[in-house]
Design a protein around this motif. Structure first.
Motif, short mmCIF file in Angstrom:
data_model
loop_
_atom_site.label_atom_id
_atom_site.label_comp_id
_atom_site.label_asym_id
_atom_site.label_seq_id
_atom_site.Cartn_x
_atom_site.Cartn_y
_atom_site.Cartn_z
N LYS A 89 0.96 -1.03 -0.02
CA LYS A 89 -0.09 0.05 -0.05
C LYS A 89 0.72 1.22 -0.02
CE LYS A 89 -3.80 2.32 2.26
NZ LYS A 89 -4.62 2.09 3.39
N SER A 90 0.69 1.94 -0.91
CA SER A 90 1.46 3.19 -1.16
C SER A 90 0.75 4.48 -0.71
CB SER A 90 2.10 3.38 -2.46
OG SER A 90 2.69 4.56 -2.49
N LEU A 91 1.30 5.11 0.52
CA LEU A 91 0.83 6.33 0.97
C LEU A 91 1.61 7.59 0.44
CD1 LEU A 91 -0.57 5.16 4.24
CD2 LEU A 91 -1.81 5.45 2.07
N LEU A 92 2.77 7.28 -0.80
CA LEU A 92 3.51 8.17 -1.08
C LEU A 92 3.02 9.44 -1.61
CD1 LEU A 92 6.13 5.58 -2.46
CD2 LEU A 92 6.36 6.78 -0.15
N LYS A 93 3.47 10.54 -1.26
CA LYS A 93 3.09 11.89 -1.88
C LYS A 93 4.21 12.43 -2.87
CE LYS A 93 0.66 12.96 2.35
NZ LYS A 93 0.51 13.70 3.44
N VAL A 94 3.98 12.98 -3.82
CA VAL A 94 4.84 13.65 -4.85
C VAL A 94 5.30 14.86 -4.31
CG1 VAL A 94 5.14 14.38 -7.18
CG2 VAL A 94 3.89 12.08 -6.71
N GLU A 95 6.55 15.03 -4.38
CA GLU A 95 6.99 16.47 -4.11
C GLU A 95 8.48 16.49 -4.76
OE1 GLU A 95 9.73 17.47 -0.30
OE2 GLU A 95 7.43 18.03 0.19
N GLU A 96 8.59 17.50 -5.45
CA GLU A 96 9.90 18.01 -6.29
C GLU A 96 10.92 18.09 -5.08
OE1 GLU A 96 9.88 20.33 -9.51
OE2 GLU A 96 8.03 19.76 -10.11
N LYS A 97 12.23 17.54 -5.42
CA LYS A 97 12.99 17.85 -4.45
C LYS A 97 13.99 19.11 -4.83
CE LYS A 97 16.35 16.88 -1.37
NZ LYS A 97 15.92 16.52 0.15
#
Length: 101
Positions: A89-97
């Motif tokens: 289960k992915s709860l990852l959020k997209v954020e540019e480094k």
């Protein structure tokens, strides 16, 4: 001497039953966690981000950040291939480094 051996065995087996896990399940989750974490660390895009890997009885939950959905899909796909993994289960959020300069 046999009494102490028996007592030690009884205590160890009691601990396993108290957690509801057998020794094999605990080792498997630990092995899965190590392999999943290695996938994250070795990924060329994800290793710059904070990603936590949680494993419970073969079920994995990923939390944290990635730079794109493509990175997320790649990581999830590789983790699903680990022997013993039941679900991811992915709860990852997209954020540019942000690059500091």
């Amino acid at each position: 001497m046999q009494y102490y051996w028996f007592l030690g065995c009884a205590l160890l087996s009691g601990c396993a039953s108290m957690t509801g896990e057998t020794a094999g399940e605990n080792i498997d989750d630990s092995t899965i966690h190590t392999k999943a974490t290695a996938i994250v660390v070795q990924d060329p895009d994800a290793h710059y981000f904070k990603i936590d890997v949680s494993v419970t009885k073969g079920d994995i939950v990923l939390t944290g950040f990635v730079n794109s959905r493509e990175t997320e899909q790649r990581i999830v796909g590789k983790i699903r291939e680990i022997k013993g993994v039941k679900s991811v289960k992915s709860l990852l959020k997209v954020e540019e480094k942000k690059i500091r300069g």
